[in-house]
Design a protein around this motif. Sequence first.
Motif, short mmCIF file in Angstrom:
data_model
loop_
_atom_site.label_atom_id
_atom_site.label_comp_id
_atom_site.label_asym_id
_atom_site.label_seq_id
_atom_site.Cartn_x
_atom_site.Cartn_y
_atom_site.Cartn_z
N PHE A 110 0.81 -1.12 -0.01
CA PHE A 110 0.09 0.04 0.07
C PHE A 110 0.91 1.17 0.07
CE2 PHE A 110 -3.79 -2.64 0.85
CZ PHE A 110 -4.77 -1.84 0.04
N ILE A 111 0.49 2.26 -1.05
CA ILE A 111 1.23 3.44 -0.99
C ILE A 111 0.51 4.41 0.15
CG2 ILE A 111 1.68 5.28 -2.61
CD1 ILE A 111 1.18 3.40 -4.73
N THR A 112 -0.67 4.29 0.35
CA THR A 112 -1.32 5.14 1.29
C THR A 112 -1.36 4.37 2.41
OG1 THR A 112 -3.44 4.36 0.47
CG2 THR A 112 -2.72 6.39 -0.44
N ASP A 113 -1.96 5.11 3.78
CA ASP A 113 -1.89 4.55 4.94
C ASP A 113 -3.15 3.68 5.10
OD1 ASP A 113 0.42 5.93 5.79
OD2 ASP A 113 -0.77 7.47 6.61
N ILE A 114 -2.81 2.48 5.72
CA ILE A 114 -4.04 1.41 5.99
C ILE A 114 -3.74 0.87 7.46
CG2 ILE A 114 -4.80 -0.93 5.40
CD1 ILE A 114 -5.68 1.32 3.62
N TRP A 115 -4.68 0.68 8.07
CA TRP A 115 -4.79 0.20 9.55
C TRP A 115 -5.37 -1.12 9.50
CZ3 TRP A 115 -2.25 1.85 13.80
CH2 TRP A 115 -2.76 1.44 15.08
#
Length: 219
Positions: A110-115
Amino acid sequence: MNPAINNFNLKELKGRDARLFQEWKELDSLCDKRRRESANPRQPSLSYIIRRKNAMGLPTEFEIWYRVKSIIGVEDTEPPRKPIFGNLHKMSVVLPNNYPSADGNPVFTFITDIWHPNIRNSGSFKGHVCLTIKEMGVLASIKDLVLRVERYLKYQMYHAQNTYPYPEDQGVAEWVREEGEPNGWTKFAQDKQEPSKPAVTASGTQEDAQQKKKISLSI
């Protein structure tokens, strides 16, 4: 459909190139279907960008865009840490030179933040997605893996217990067990899951047992 696909004829392709073409065509068909079904065709729930091609002009790296509600972080540093949601998530899919083979698995990051407990939230491997599928580069198609990750984002599938195959991010897994599940924060998309693919909770490993049937693409 991406018009560039019409430049290739599967019957004229062999080996790795044939597989790459099949993967691209399947992914493109899936995204085209989402676009046609979307209320806003310019912003479908799933789309892709080609980031790299091989000498034949076939994609070896994609950027997948998911437009779904998902947790991208948490508030504060002390419990109760409420989830922070986002609606656009970008993931890189790299097909190595030895793909498809047992040691040539595609790399999902993932390039963007993920929780999510199965996606690394911080550190040098931030964004790495653990798909927990043996021989995924041989037996599982990119389309199916992309759909699997979509279920991750919706928290319809995750493994948060400290047992094999173990969470990719222990900190997020602890939050799921001790805060997310007890407060119902991980159930934000359970009512939208696919009927044939039930949700999996932190107790966990049923998700792999339910996915014994894998799709093999002919070369």
